[in-house]
Design a protein around this motif. Structure first.
Motif, PDB file in Angstrom:
ATOM      1  N   HIS A 135       3.503  -1.057  -4.783  1.00 26.87           N
ATOM      2  CA  HIS A 135       2.460  -0.062  -4.536  1.00 26.87           C
ATOM      3  C   HIS A 135       1.090  -0.709  -4.342  1.00 26.87           C
ATOM      4  N   HIS A 140      -0.600   5.463 -12.828  1.00 25.69           N
ATOM      5  CA  HIS A 140       0.811   5.753 -13.124  1.00 25.69           C
ATOM      6  C   HIS A 140       1.425   4.527 -13.758  1.00 25.69           C
ATOM      7  N   GLU A 196       3.011  16.246  -6.069  1.00 20.93           N
ATOM      8  CA  GLU A 196       1.853  15.529  -5.530  1.00 20.93           C
ATOM      9  C   GLU A 196       0.942  16.475  -4.751  1.00 20.93           C
ATOM     10  N   LYS A 202      -0.006  16.306 -11.237  1.00 20.04           N
ATOM     11  CA  LYS A 202       0.525  15.234 -10.389  1.00 20.04           C
ATOM     12  C   LYS A 202       1.598  14.405 -11.091  1.00 20.04           C
ATOM     13  N   TRP A 218      -0.944  10.813   1.298  1.00 19.93           N
ATOM     14  CA  TRP A 218       0.467  11.041   1.607  1.00 19.93           C
ATOM     15  C   TRP A 218       1.083  12.013   0.603  1.00 19.93           C
ATOM     16  N   TRP A 219       0.227  12.853   0.037  1.00 18.73           N
ATOM     17  CA  TRP A 219       0.731  13.801  -0.958  1.00 18.73           C
ATOM     18  C   TRP A 219       1.125  15.113  -0.291  1.00 18.73           C
ATOM     19  N   ASP A 247      -4.069   5.318  -7.726  1.00 16.30           N
ATOM     20  CA  ASP A 247      -4.590   5.844  -6.460  1.00 16.30           C
ATOM     21  C   ASP A 247      -6.098   5.960  -6.555  1.00 16.30           C
ATOM     22  N   GLY A 251       6.808   9.137   0.950  1.00  9.65           N
ATOM     23  CA  GLY A 251       6.461   8.583  -0.364  1.00  9.65           C
ATOM     24  C   GLY A 251       5.838   7.197  -0.273  1.00  9.65           C
ATOM     25  N   ALA A 252       4.891   6.945  -1.180  1.00 14.02           N
ATOM     26  CA  ALA A 252       4.199   5.664  -1.278  1.00 14.02           C
ATOM     27  C   ALA A 252       3.479   5.280   0.016  1.00 14.02           C
ATOM     28  N   HIS A 307      -4.372   2.457  -2.671  1.00  9.14           N
ATOM     29  CA  HIS A 307      -4.095   1.896  -3.991  1.00  9.14           C
ATOM     30  C   HIS A 307      -5.163   0.907  -4.419  1.00  9.14           C
TER      31      HIS A 307
HETATM   32  C1  GAL Z   1       2.681   5.931  -4.867  1.00 16.68           C
HETATM   33  C2  GAL Z   1       1.415   6.695  -5.145  1.00 16.68           C
HETATM   34  C3  GAL Z   1       1.696   7.880  -5.956  1.00 16.68           C
HETATM   35  C4  GAL Z   1       2.852   8.669  -5.402  1.00 16.68           C
HETATM   36  C5  GAL Z   1       4.031   7.789  -5.028  1.00 16.68           C
HETATM   37  C6  GAL Z   1       5.167   8.510  -4.332  1.00 16.68           C
HETATM   38  O1  GAL Z   1       2.424   4.862  -4.030  1.00 16.68           O
HETATM   39  O2  GAL Z   1       0.511   5.871  -5.808  1.00 16.68           O
HETATM   40  O3  GAL Z   1       0.546   8.676  -6.034  1.00 16.68           O
HETATM   41  O4  GAL Z   1       2.394   9.367  -4.342  1.00 16.68           O
HETATM   42  O5  GAL Z   1       3.614   6.761  -4.238  1.00 16.68           O
HETATM   43  O6  GAL Z   1       4.751   9.120  -3.167  1.00 16.68           O
END
Ligand code: GAL
Length: 414
Positions: free
Chosen positions: A370, A141, A35, A334, A29-30, A300, A63-64, A88
């Motif tokens: 997440h 992260h 990202e 990233k 989803w990047w 990730d 996102g996420a 994840h």
């Molecule tokens: C998280 C993911 C990150 C980032 C974030 C926002 O779930 O682990 O890599 O992409 O979402 O999109």
């Protein structure tokens, strides 16, 4: 006859090497804000050794994984998996795809690539099931950090708060000065869930938070009431349009000098860097008060689905992701730290360097929002409960929903 056989083998060789070149479909989803830049840098590096492999970037925005996860599930259930996909570490990988028998184990490959001892054991544990490793972690992260706009922060003479009372005082000062104190973009729900889980750590304590998800302590403690009260109190400091904004929109309010604070994962620092900001100069950071000893983990990983159409290329991709070079190329862009423990520190900025340090010294608390700590149904229930609470202020309903969700997930509700 012999000649014929040789030419047949030669044709076969040419054909099979052309076939091996083939395609490689990578699902994630990047799609923007640091990202995508990180992902594209990975593709470029992979192509250096695999110039004939055509990479299909099957990223789904949101996102996420807001939208990507549903698309992925449909594809996996329909027998149409991508070659490899972002997932994840933790329950999002194991309960959704491993326990259900949809993934290939990677343990032998980890041995063959010689990387088993390059990752922290705790991280390998949460991508493992019944003794086998099922994915390659590419990053880590931290999710309990409040980033801030340094210019306004300094102009208002603020100090980094170390406890909740100081944080509230700072938020009030910002509000009186006419700025948005706490940027929020919970259009996709999870950013409010992420704020809530950090407040949970602050209220329950890191060790007790971990016990909740190991089924060793009940959710129903006074800490839950306090956490719900606190997140509702924070709505006084949100931007009014928070329910219409994405995480990038909210982080951008800092960059646009409209807001001062934003609790977000490290990907926000990647985003601010792509906007042109320098960590430590244009933005600062501190742990959400009460979570100083915790490292809210979001990692990730990529795995190998059974029936991957280009399996050989997928294995090459996974081996590549496990290398130090790939991790040190991807993560500085990233806005994340490498999952491997042997990073080339010279590649990381001031923020990420301090995060690498914190990763090895703080108590790891896996993120709910997440996908690491709890299964999907718990996450959905929690995110829904918090988002309803933010608009209604009804903490007892939110509490009830969270306790029911804990019970359904087989955790100790009471
Ligand atoms: C998280 C993911 C990150 C980032 C974030 C926002 O779930 O682990 O890599 O992409 O979402 O999109």
């Amino acid at each position: 006859m012999k000649k014929l056989l040789v030419s047949f083998l030669a044709i076969l060789f040419v054909f099979s090497s052309a076939f091996a070149a083939g395609e490689l479909e990578i699902f994630s989803w990047w799609t923007g804000g640091g990202e995508e830049e990180g992902l594209l840098a990975l593709f470029e590096l992979f192509k250096e050794d695999n110039p004939d492999v055509e990479i299909i970037n099957a990223a789904v925005a949101g996102g996420a994984g807001t939208n990507a996860k549903a698309v992925l599930k449909t594809r996996m259930l329909g027998g149409n998996p991508p070659d490899s996909f972002q997932v994840h570490a933790g329950m999002e990988l194991t309960t959704t795809y491993v326990v259900t028998g949809m993934m290939e184990p990677l343990t032998d490959y980890f041995d063959e690539w010689g990387v088993k001892d390059k990752f922290p054991q705790g991280l390998l544990d949460i991508v493992s099931y019944k003794g086998d490793i099922y994915s390659v972690p590419v990053n880590v992260h931290r999710g309990n950090i409040v980033f801030y706009n340094k210019e306004i922060f300094d102009e208002l003479g603020l100090k980094e708060p170390t406890n909740w009372a100081e944080f509230i005082t700072a938020l009030n000062t910002v509000q009186e000065a006419g700025y948005v104190p706490l940027a929020m973009g919970d259009k996709n729900k999870w950013p409010a869930g992420q704020l809530f889980e950090a407040i949970m750590v602050s209220e329950y304590g890191a060790e007790e938070y971990n016990k909740l998800f190991r089924g060793e302590a009940p959710f129903d403690q006074v800490a839950l009431d306090r956490a719900l009260d606190k997140i509702y109190e924070l709505t006084n400091y949100f931007n009014k349009d928070h329910a219409a904004l994405t995480w990038q929109d909210a982080t951008r309010l800092l960059y646009d000098n409209e807001a001062v604070f934003n609790l977000m994962g490290d990907w926000a620092e990647g985003y601010m860097k792509t906007l042109g900001w320098t960590p430590g100069e244009d933005f600062g950071w501190f742990e959400l008060p009460g979570t100083q000893n915790s490292f809210m983990l979001i990692s990730d990983t990529f795995g190998l689905p059974k029936g991957a159409p280009n399996r050989e290329n997928a294995i090459k991709w996974l081996e590549f992701l496990s290398t130090r070079e790939a991790q040190d190329t991807f993560n500085p862009i990233k806005g994340s730290i490498p999952a491997r423990t042997d990073a080339d520190m010279s590649k990381y900025d001031a923020y990420l360097t301090s995060t690498i340090e914190d990763f090895s010294t703080k108590i790891i608390t896996p993120s709910i929002a997440h996908g690491s700590a709890a299964d999907e149904s718990f996450i959905t229930s929690m995110n829904d409960a918090i988002n309803i609470l933010l608009t209604t202020g009804n903490t007892s309903n939110a509490k009830r929903s969270i306790l029911w969700a804990a019970e359904d997930a087989g955790l100790m509700a009471y």
